[in-house]
Design a protein around this motif. Structure first.
Motif, PDB file in Angstrom:
ATOM      1  N   TYR A 509       0.835  -1.202   0.000  1.00  0.00           N
ATOM      2  CA  TYR A 509       0.000   0.000   0.000  1.00  0.00           C
ATOM      3  C   TYR A 509       0.866   1.247   0.000  1.00  0.00           C
ATOM      4  CZ  TYR A 509      -4.354  -2.420   1.472  1.00  0.00           C
ATOM      5  OH  TYR A 509      -5.470  -3.214   1.556  1.00  0.00           O
ATOM      6  N   GLN A 510       0.352   2.297  -0.587  1.00  0.00           N
ATOM      7  CA  GLN A 510       0.826   3.660  -0.369  1.00  0.00           C
ATOM      8  C   GLN A 510      -0.378   4.431   0.163  1.00  0.00           C
ATOM      9  OE1 GLN A 510       3.409   5.380  -0.116  1.00  0.00           O
ATOM     10  NE2 GLN A 510       2.880   7.513  -0.454  1.00  0.00           N
ATOM     11  N   GLY A 511      -0.367   4.758   1.456  1.00  0.00           N
ATOM     12  CA  GLY A 511      -1.558   5.320   2.069  1.00  0.00           C
ATOM     13  C   GLY A 511      -2.704   4.338   1.945  1.00  0.00           C
ATOM     14  N   PRO A 512      -3.860   4.755   1.389  1.00  0.00           N
ATOM     15  CA  PRO A 512      -4.984   3.840   1.222  1.00  0.00           C
ATOM     16  C   PRO A 512      -4.923   3.048  -0.075  1.00  0.00           C
ATOM     17  CG  PRO A 512      -5.643   6.022   0.525  1.00  0.00           C
ATOM     18  CD  PRO A 512      -4.219   6.144   1.014  1.00  0.00           C
ATOM     19  N   LEU A 513      -3.932   3.304  -0.907  1.00  0.00           N
ATOM     20  CA  LEU A 513      -3.890   2.742  -2.253  1.00  0.00           C
ATOM     21  C   LEU A 513      -3.221   1.369  -2.299  1.00  0.00           C
ATOM     22  CD1 LEU A 513      -2.698   5.980  -4.091  1.00  0.00           C
ATOM     23  CD2 LEU A 513      -4.984   4.979  -4.253  1.00  0.00           C
ATOM     24  N   VAL A 514      -3.929   0.378  -2.815  1.00  0.00           N
ATOM     25  CA  VAL A 514      -3.317  -0.916  -3.115  1.00  0.00           C
ATOM     26  C   VAL A 514      -2.499  -0.751  -4.388  1.00  0.00           C
ATOM     27  CG1 VAL A 514      -3.725  -3.333  -3.684  1.00  0.00           C
ATOM     28  CG2 VAL A 514      -5.253  -2.162  -2.091  1.00  0.00           C
ATOM     29  N   LEU A 515      -1.250  -1.211  -4.362  1.00  0.00           N
ATOM     30  CA  LEU A 515      -0.390  -1.082  -5.538  1.00  0.00           C
ATOM     31  C   LEU A 515      -0.302  -2.412  -6.274  1.00  0.00           C
ATOM     32  CD1 LEU A 515       2.548   1.043  -4.044  1.00  0.00           C
ATOM     33  CD2 LEU A 515       0.332   1.798  -4.939  1.00  0.00           C
ATOM     34  N   GLY A 516      -0.150  -2.333  -7.574  1.00  0.00           N
ATOM     35  CA  GLY A 516      -0.029  -3.524  -8.397  1.00  0.00           C
ATOM     36  C   GLY A 516       1.014  -3.322  -9.476  1.00  0.00           C
ATOM     37  N   ALA A 517       1.314  -4.383 -10.200  1.00  0.00           N
ATOM     38  CA  ALA A 517       2.286  -4.338 -11.285  1.00  0.00           C
ATOM     39  C   ALA A 517       1.627  -4.802 -12.569  1.00  0.00           C
ATOM     40  CB  ALA A 517       3.489  -5.213 -10.963  1.00  0.00           C
ATOM     41  N   MET A 518       1.957  -4.146 -13.669  1.00  0.00           N
ATOM     42  CA  MET A 518       1.427  -4.539 -14.965  1.00  0.00           C
ATOM     43  C   MET A 518       2.130  -5.802 -15.440  1.00  0.00           C
ATOM     44  SD  MET A 518      -0.864  -2.255 -15.846  1.00  0.00           S
ATOM     45  CE  MET A 518      -1.012  -2.242 -17.632  1.00  0.00           C
ATOM     46  N   GLY A 519       1.365  -6.736 -15.971  1.00  0.00           N
ATOM     47  CA  GLY A 519       1.984  -7.926 -16.518  1.00  0.00           C
ATOM     48  C   GLY A 519       1.057  -9.117 -16.496  1.00  0.00           C
ATOM     49  N   LYS A 520       1.404 -10.145 -17.242  1.00  0.00           N
ATOM     50  CA  LYS A 520       0.585 -11.344 -17.337  1.00  0.00           C
ATOM     51  C   LYS A 520       1.086 -12.458 -16.418  1.00  0.00           C
ATOM     52  CE  LYS A 520      -0.869 -10.430 -22.108  1.00  0.00           C
ATOM     53  NZ  LYS A 520      -0.929 -10.948 -23.495  1.00  0.00           N
ATOM     54  N   LYS A 521       2.224 -12.222 -15.768  1.00  0.00           N
ATOM     55  CA  LYS A 521       2.773 -13.226 -14.864  1.00  0.00           C
ATOM     56  C   LYS A 521       2.962 -12.612 -13.484  1.00  0.00           C
ATOM     57  CE  LYS A 521       5.311 -15.762 -18.474  1.00  0.00           C
ATOM     58  NZ  LYS A 521       6.651 -16.254 -18.893  1.00  0.00           N
ATOM     59  N   THR A 537       6.684  10.255 -10.047  1.00  0.00           N
ATOM     60  CA  THR A 537       6.147   9.252 -10.971  1.00  0.00           C
ATOM     61  C   THR A 537       4.963   8.484 -10.378  1.00  0.00           C
ATOM     62  OG1 THR A 537       7.677   7.546 -10.177  1.00  0.00           O
ATOM     63  CG2 THR A 537       8.422   8.948 -12.003  1.00  0.00           C
ATOM     64  N   LYS A 538       4.753   8.670  -9.060  1.00  0.00           N
ATOM     65  CA  LYS A 538       3.681   7.968  -8.342  1.00  0.00           C
ATOM     66  C   LYS A 538       3.799   6.456  -8.512  1.00  0.00           C
ATOM     67  CE  LYS A 538       0.329  11.760  -8.352  1.00  0.00           C
ATOM     68  NZ  LYS A 538       1.275  12.794  -8.831  1.00  0.00           N
ATOM     69  N   GLU A 539       4.988   5.955  -8.201  1.00  0.00           N
ATOM     70  CA  GLU A 539       5.221   4.525  -8.283  1.00  0.00           C
ATOM     71  C   GLU A 539       6.389   4.136  -7.384  1.00  0.00           C
ATOM     72  OE1 GLU A 539       6.014   3.944 -12.430  1.00  0.00           O
ATOM     73  OE2 GLU A 539       8.146   4.411 -12.225  1.00  0.00           O
ATOM     74  N   ILE A 540       6.589   2.838  -7.234  1.00  0.00           N
ATOM     75  CA  ILE A 540       7.708   2.279  -6.483  1.00  0.00           C
ATOM     76  C   ILE A 540       8.488   1.381  -7.429  1.00  0.00           C
ATOM     77  CG2 ILE A 540       8.374   0.738  -4.602  1.00  0.00           C
ATOM     78  CD1 ILE A 540       5.792   1.582  -3.171  1.00  0.00           C
ATOM     79  N   GLY A 543      13.911  -3.344  -8.061  1.00  0.00           N
ATOM     80  CA  GLY A 543      14.534  -4.126  -9.117  1.00  0.00           C
ATOM     81  C   GLY A 543      13.884  -3.807 -10.443  1.00  0.00           C
ATOM     82  N   ASN A 544      13.366  -4.837 -11.120  1.00  0.00           N
ATOM     83  CA  ASN A 544      12.696  -4.611 -12.404  1.00  0.00           C
ATOM     84  C   ASN A 544      11.173  -4.556 -12.257  1.00  0.00           C
ATOM     85  OD1 ASN A 544      12.220  -7.258 -11.823  1.00  0.00           O
ATOM     86  ND2 ASN A 544      12.677  -8.047 -13.862  1.00  0.00           N
ATOM     87  N   VAL A 545      10.677  -4.473 -11.017  1.00  0.00           N
ATOM     88  CA  VAL A 545       9.237  -4.429 -10.760  1.00  0.00           C
ATOM     89  C   VAL A 545       8.810  -3.002 -10.440  1.00  0.00           C
ATOM     90  CG1 VAL A 545       7.360  -5.250  -9.299  1.00  0.00           C
ATOM     91  CG2 VAL A 545       9.241  -6.798  -9.915  1.00  0.00           C
ATOM     92  N   LYS A 546       7.809  -2.525 -11.154  1.00  0.00           N
ATOM     93  CA  LYS A 546       7.220  -1.217 -10.868  1.00  0.00           C
ATOM     94  C   LYS A 546       5.844  -1.420 -10.255  1.00  0.00           C
ATOM     95  CE  LYS A 546       9.507   1.580 -14.433  1.00  0.00           C
ATOM     96  NZ  LYS A 546       9.288   2.482 -15.606  1.00  0.00           N
ATOM     97  N   LEU A 547       5.652  -0.840  -9.082  1.00  0.00           N
ATOM     98  CA  LEU A 547       4.364  -0.912  -8.403  1.00  0.00           C
ATOM     99  C   LEU A 547       3.705   0.449  -8.441  1.00  0.00           C
ATOM    100  CD1 LEU A 547       5.471  -2.906  -5.230  1.00  0.00           C
ATOM    101  CD2 LEU A 547       4.299  -3.814  -7.233  1.00  0.00           C
ATOM    102  N   ALA A 548       2.444   0.482  -8.848  1.00  0.00           N
ATOM    103  CA  ALA A 548       1.720   1.744  -8.962  1.00  0.00           C
ATOM    104  C   ALA A 548       0.256   1.522  -8.581  1.00  0.00           C
ATOM    105  CB  ALA A 548       1.813   2.293 -10.390  1.00  0.00           C
ATOM    106  N   PRO A 549      -0.499   2.609  -8.262  1.00  0.00           N
ATOM    107  CA  PRO A 549      -1.923   2.468  -7.942  1.00  0.00           C
ATOM    108  C   PRO A 549      -2.687   1.848  -9.108  1.00  0.00           C
ATOM    109  CG  PRO A 549      -1.143   4.628  -7.309  1.00  0.00           C
ATOM    110  CD  PRO A 549      -0.043   3.994  -8.116  1.00  0.00           C
TER     111      PRO A 549
END
Length: 549
Positions: A509-521, A537-540, A543-549
């Motif tokens: 989470y970032q505050g109340p926001l659940v973060l996710g990553a784009m991708g099929k796996k 950028t409003k993301e985390i 490594g090679n994983v980007k987490l965003a709302p």
């Protein structure tokens, strides 16, 4: 689409419990300041206006056998008509705009009703659950419209439904079938259907939708001051409290609508036991009927799809439970439902659609139906209007901000302009455009995920008091002043909250926001991953994983 919502982690868990300390003020002292005093702006205003546009598109216009006036064989008589009226009544209260087709819709309704002033057949002495449920929304729409406009014709329409449809059901709700062994299981899709008859009841696959009718009856009794309806309401309330919601696989939408009704009835009657009963069932919903991104299972035990109708009612019930109890855990759940559920489910056309139940069999979030125009797009209207109304609450001379939205607010003789970087960051700016009365104070919500909080007036830190998850400041405010409330907000790991979620996962989470990553796996974060939020950028990036709302 955001995939996955959750990431398989081995990090330390952060767990938010449902119980927190209560505010010292009485629940009755926390009242909204009213939409008349709120000019909502920013993202929420855009969402409301886009939804308003959708509700005035051909799909919802008053055209015979199409739009909101469905064909005569429609198996939910009064439902779409009622939801449309409720939507437009709420939207025109929320923003300075008249609903252009609402009066035409109202003018056409009498010609579509039976001689008794309601929709569909007269099933007496039987009860059609879907007909009653549809008239729950019809009553709610009429009540909101009447309270706002005081049109005697609208009042007469409410009275007709009450006298000719509600009153004849007295004694029948106590035998509403609630035995799990006798109710249809595994049936029904996005829209419910008649599943058969038991005794005097024609039953729906939307199990429990008789209690949507209860919500409308309670609202009508309140607006009309009809205490003669209380015995019927008491009968429905008693039956609802007897239901084993999980065993019967009750529809979560019907359940949460019923909870809102219970909270209104508790306020009408002063019966605080109903608040406790509501709290117990709301916590059950969070624990067993809420997805990991704060949407819903359509039925308890049947995670086939989400339905914004349900979690919009959940958002409203969460806020109202906070208002009634002071327990800010309910308010936090309302924040999470709003940003992750409502925020994600609203489509670019302004309507609302369905998703899969993330967390049930996998960690992916996918659109399942682009728009549920027959119900959810209309329930979205009330949810958005309530999001505006709930943002500003009065407790004596204190203006409380339980939510943070851009707005211009009139309070205590003053005018305040609010802007915020929330939910991405913990920052709220209040510019005083007109001096409020002496003694006016402000109180800002401080959620459990917030770090150190501070208040600055014209650039200089001022004394504030932190108690029961609110930070208050009573410095004298005058026109031209700028007050800034801020708190640190860092990303964190959290437990999954539904007991039926697949095991071995946590959320970020970032505050109340659940973060996710784009991708099929699925992507796995390394053990003890350090999370750092990038405000630009409003993301985390890990490594090679980007987490965003």
């Amino acid at each position: 689409m955001n995939k996955p919502v959750m990431n398989k982690l081995t990090a330390t868990l952060f767990c938010c419990g449902m119980m927190t300390s209560a505010l010292t003020v009485l629940a009755s002292e926390r009242t909204t300041i009213g939409l008349d005093n709120i000019q909502i702006e920013g993202d929420l205003q855009k969402r409301i206006l886009r939804n308003f546009d959708r509700l005035e598109s051909p799909r919802f216009q008053p055209v015979e056998n199409t739009g909101c006036l469905r064909e005569a064989k429609y198996s939910w008589p009064g439902d779409m008509e009622g939801r449309t009226i409720l939507s437009l009544a709420m939207l025109q209260q929320a923003v300075d705009r008249e609903a252009k087709y609402l009066q035409q819709t109202m003018d056409l309704l009498p010609g579509r009703m039976n001689d008794l002033g309601y929709f569909g057949k007269n099933y007496f002495p039987k009860c059609d659950e879907q007909q009653l449920s549809g008239h729950g929304w019809y009553l709610r729409g009429l009540c909101e419209l009447y309270v706002d406009r005081k049109d005697p014709k609208v009042k007469k329409m409410i009275e007709d439904v009450v006298d000719n449809l509600v009153v004849p059901t007295q004694g029948k709700h106590k035998v509403y079938p609630i035995d799990p062994a006798t109710r249809a299981k595994g049936k029904g899709s996005y829209s419910g259907e008649v599943a058969g008859e038991q005794g005097i009841w024609r039953l729906s696959t939307d199990v429990g939708c008789d209690f949507i009718f209860m919500d409308g009856v309670i609202h009508a009794a309140d607006v009309l001051d009809r205490k003669d309806l209380y015995p019927i309401i008491d009968e429905m309330v008693a039956r609802f409290l007897e239901v084993d919601l999980v065993a019967i696989e009750a529809q979560t939408h019907a359940t949460l609508t019923a909870l809102r009704g219970l909270l209104r009835y508790a306020e009408m009657t002063g019966n605080s036991e109903l608040i406790a009963e509501t709290a117990t069932r709301f916590e059950l919903y969070v624990r067993e009927g809420s997805t990991e991104n704060h949407m819903n299972y359509n039925w308890f035990g049947r995670p086939t799809h989400t339905e914004p109708c349900a979690f919009i009612d959940g958002f409203m019930a969460g806020y109202q439970l906070w208002q009634a109890t002071g327990k800010t855990s309910y308010l936090e759940e309302a924040h999470k439902i709003y940003f992750n559920g409502m925020g994600h489910a609203q489509r670019k056309n302004g309507g609302f659609g369905l998703e899969n139940c993330s967390g049930h069999k996998h960690a992916f979030l996918k659109i399942q139906s682009p728009e549920a125009w027959w119900c959810c797009s209309m329930r979205g209207s009330e949810g958005l209007a309530k999001a505006a109304e709930y943002s500003f609450v009065q407790s004596g001379n204190t203006l409380m901000l339980p939510f943070f939205n851009d707005a211009t607010v009139t309070f205590n003789g003053g005018v305040l302009k609010i802007s915020t970087a929330y939910p991405y960051e913990g920052a709220v700016t209040v510019k005083i455009e007109k001096t409020p009365k002496a003694g006016t104070a402000l109180a800002f919500f401080k959620p459990s995920w917030a770090g150190k909080a501070a208040v600055a007036l014209n650039g200089k830190t001022v004394k504030s008091a932190e108690k029961d998850n609110f930070v208050s400041v009573d410095a004298a405010l005058k026109a031209g002043d700028t007050l800034v409330y801020s708190f640190t907000q860092a990303p964190y790991f959290a437990d999954t909250h539904n007991i039926h979620t697949i095991k071995g996962y946590q959320k970020v989470y970032q505050g109340p926001l659940v973060l996710g990553a784009m991708g099929k796996k699925e992507m796995t974060l390394p053990k003890n991953s350090k999370l750092k939020w990038n405000a630009q950028t409003k993301e985390i990036q890990v490594g090679n994983v980007k987490l965003a709302p």
